[in-house]
Design a protein around this motif. Structure first.
Motif, short mmCIF file in Angstrom:
data_model
loop_
_atom_site.label_atom_id
_atom_site.label_comp_id
_atom_site.label_asym_id
_atom_site.label_seq_id
_atom_site.Cartn_x
_atom_site.Cartn_y
_atom_site.Cartn_z
N ARG A 9 -9.49 45.92 -42.77
CA ARG A 9 -10.36 46.76 -43.58
C ARG A 9 -11.81 46.70 -43.10
N LEU A 10 -12.24 45.49 -42.78
CA LEU A 10 -13.61 45.32 -42.28
C LEU A 10 -13.81 46.04 -40.96
N ALA A 14 -16.30 49.03 -40.29
CA ALA A 14 -17.33 48.84 -39.26
C ALA A 14 -17.24 49.94 -38.21
N GLU A 15 -16.04 50.25 -37.77
CA GLU A 15 -15.90 51.29 -36.75
C GLU A 15 -16.40 52.64 -37.25
N ALA A 16 -15.99 53.01 -38.43
CA ALA A 16 -16.42 54.30 -38.97
C ALA A 16 -17.93 54.37 -39.11
N PHE A 18 -20.41 52.18 -37.79
CA PHE A 18 -21.17 51.93 -36.56
C PHE A 18 -21.12 53.13 -35.64
N TYR A 19 -19.95 53.74 -35.49
CA TYR A 19 -19.81 54.87 -34.57
C TYR A 19 -20.55 56.09 -35.09
N ALA A 20 -20.51 56.32 -36.39
CA ALA A 20 -21.15 57.51 -36.95
C ALA A 20 -22.66 57.37 -37.09
N GLU A 21 -23.12 56.16 -37.44
CA GLU A 21 -24.53 56.00 -37.80
C GLU A 21 -25.31 55.08 -36.88
N GLY A 22 -24.62 54.26 -36.11
CA GLY A 22 -25.30 53.30 -35.25
C GLY A 22 -25.20 51.89 -35.81
N ILE A 23 -25.23 50.94 -34.94
CA ILE A 23 -25.06 49.53 -35.32
C ILE A 23 -26.24 49.03 -36.12
N ASP A 29 -23.84 44.63 -45.92
CA ASP A 29 -23.53 45.01 -47.30
C ASP A 29 -22.84 46.37 -47.35
N ARG A 30 -23.25 47.30 -46.50
CA ARG A 30 -22.58 48.61 -46.44
C ARG A 30 -21.13 48.45 -45.99
N ILE A 31 -20.91 47.58 -45.03
CA ILE A 31 -19.55 47.35 -44.54
C ILE A 31 -18.71 46.70 -45.64
#
Length: 181
Positions: A9-10, A14-16, A18-23, A29-31
């Motif tokens: 789940r994490l 994270a993938e969704a 980080f890839y959409a918005e940047g690392i 907390d968002r993750i």
């Protein structure tokens, strides 16, 4: 939920994000919120954001390289198949370029664990392309074409950069092995 499910789940969250918005734009907390995993468990599984980023990239690498390997393995002409596969990827609605180059662009030469995954991904891609030709120089040129097409597609999504790179790859193949190959 057990640790395996929490980890999945994490990594999905994270993938969704980080890839959409940047690392750097996405905090832990968002993750946690997106995954539904308690913050204490998140930090037990991934003690630092760097470890989560590296794990996200490792999982993406396995899936990405695996998909490309499958496309090439089942193709009559493997080199054009690379660029056909890239054209399909570039046409996906959520395409945002290469996650590995994006991570490197954001984080530069640190953290080391992330940089190692980025370098390993590019090395794996080069190795895969090396299996398609007897010429190391041609494999390097194919890598440059694939990477260049990916960067161009990040700016102008759609299949065109891959199709132009495919044409260039076919011309290289027709010309034969380059010097020093």
């Amino acid at each position: 939920m057990d640790d395996e499910e929490a980890r999945a789940r994490l990594l999905d969250a994270a993938e969704a994000l980080f890839y959409a918005e940047g690392i750097q734009a996405v905090g832990m907390d968002r993750i946690r919120t997106a995954s539904g995993v308690p913050l204490k468990r998140l930090y037990r599984l991934f003690p630092a954001k760097d470890t989560l980023v590296a794990a996200y990239l490792e999982r993406r690498d396995a899936r990405w390289i695996g998909g490309l390997r499958e496309a090439v393995a089942g193709a009559e002409e493997p080199v054009p198949a690379v660029f056909d596969w890239l054209a399909r990827w570039f046409s996906e609605p959520d395409f945002r370029g290469c996650a590995f180059l994006n991570a490197y662009g954001e984080l530069g030469t640190g953290p080391a664990a992330v940089l190692d995954v980025v370098r390993r991904h590019k090395s794996d891609l080069r190795a895969l392309l090396g299996t398609l030709t007897d010429s190391p120089a041609l494999a390097d040129q194919l890598l440059i074409l694939a990477e260049g097409a990916t960067v161009v597609a990040a700016l102008t999504p759609g299949p065109e950069p891959a199709l132009r790179a495919r044409e260039a790859a076919l011309r290289l193949l027709e010309a034969g092995a380059p010097p020093n190959g």
